[in-house]
Design a protein around this motif. Structure first.
Motif, PDB file in Angstrom:
ATOM      1  N   LEU A  47      23.866   3.503  19.640  1.00 56.69           N
ATOM      2  CA  LEU A  47      25.115   3.593  20.254  1.00 56.69           C
ATOM      3  C   LEU A  47      26.529   3.273  19.594  1.00 56.69           C
ATOM      4  O   LEU A  47      27.524   4.021  19.747  1.00 56.69           O
ATOM      5  N   GLY A  48      26.321   2.193  18.881  1.00 50.83           N
ATOM      6  CA  GLY A  48      27.701   1.681  18.232  1.00 50.83           C
ATOM      7  C   GLY A  48      27.897   2.709  16.918  1.00 50.83           C
ATOM      8  O   GLY A  48      29.082   2.885  16.906  1.00 50.83           O
ATOM      9  N   SER A  49      26.970   3.353  16.215  1.00 48.45           N
ATOM     10  CA  SER A  49      27.093   4.107  15.218  1.00 48.45           C
ATOM     11  C   SER A  49      27.822   5.330  15.952  1.00 48.45           C
ATOM     12  O   SER A  49      28.704   5.992  15.435  1.00 48.45           O
ATOM     13  N   ILE A  50      27.342   5.922  17.121  1.00 46.17           N
ATOM     14  CA  ILE A  50      27.781   7.225  17.601  1.00 46.17           C
ATOM     15  C   ILE A  50      29.312   6.779  18.111  1.00 46.17           C
ATOM     16  O   ILE A  50      29.970   7.854  18.092  1.00 46.17           O
ATOM     17  N   HIS A  51      29.433   5.778  18.500  1.00 43.74           N
ATOM     18  CA  HIS A  51      30.765   5.194  19.323  1.00 43.74           C
ATOM     19  C   HIS A  51      31.874   5.375  17.829  1.00 43.74           C
ATOM     20  O   HIS A  51      33.099   5.808  18.085  1.00 43.74           O
ATOM     21  N   GLN A  52      31.419   4.732  16.868  1.00 48.41           N
ATOM     22  CA  GLN A  52      32.209   4.647  15.798  1.00 48.41           C
ATOM     23  C   GLN A  52      32.682   6.039  15.440  1.00 48.41           C
ATOM     24  O   GLN A  52      33.893   6.056  14.749  1.00 48.41           O
ATOM     25  N   THR A  53      31.946   6.909  15.528  1.00 51.59           N
ATOM     26  CA  THR A  53      32.268   8.364  15.234  1.00 51.59           C
ATOM     27  C   THR A  53      33.604   8.873  15.763  1.00 51.59           C
ATOM     28  O   THR A  53      34.165   9.829  15.352  1.00 51.59           O
TER      29      THR A  53
END
Length: 96
Positions: free
Chosen positions: A60-66
């Motif tokens: 989720l953090g990786s998706i949010h970072q995008t």
């Protein structure tokens, strides 16, 4: 969505960095999980759930970072994240 030309190497480098980071974190979680079991903080069956939640948080953090655009939005997210970390540590110290 079309990828910009010449971005293949950056995408590959980012994928490798994520894979490496997740590998290191998963290894670290094993040692932490063992200590949590020995201290009777969690039951043995709960370690799998904690590991799954840990991985879900990274995804989720990786998706949010995008989705973050610009330095101002990034600084807001960092301040919010640090505030949540401090609040969670404070609540843990209170035994809540």
């Amino acid at each position: 969505m079309a990828w910009p030309r010449g971005s293949g190497s950056r995408i590959f480098a980012g994928a490798c960095a994520i894979a490496l980071g997740l590998g290191v974190v998963r290894f670290d979680f094993e040692a932490l999980g063992r200590q949590m079991l020995e201290s009777d903080w969690v039951e043995p069956w709960a370690i799998g759930r904690l590991a799954g939640l840990n991985l879900a948080g990274y995804v989720l953090g990786s998706i949010h970072q995008t989705q973050i655009r610009g330095a101002r939005q990034l600084s807001r997210v960092l301040v919010l994240a640090l505030g949540v970390i401090v609040a969670s540590l404070w609540l843990e110290a209170l035994g809540v």
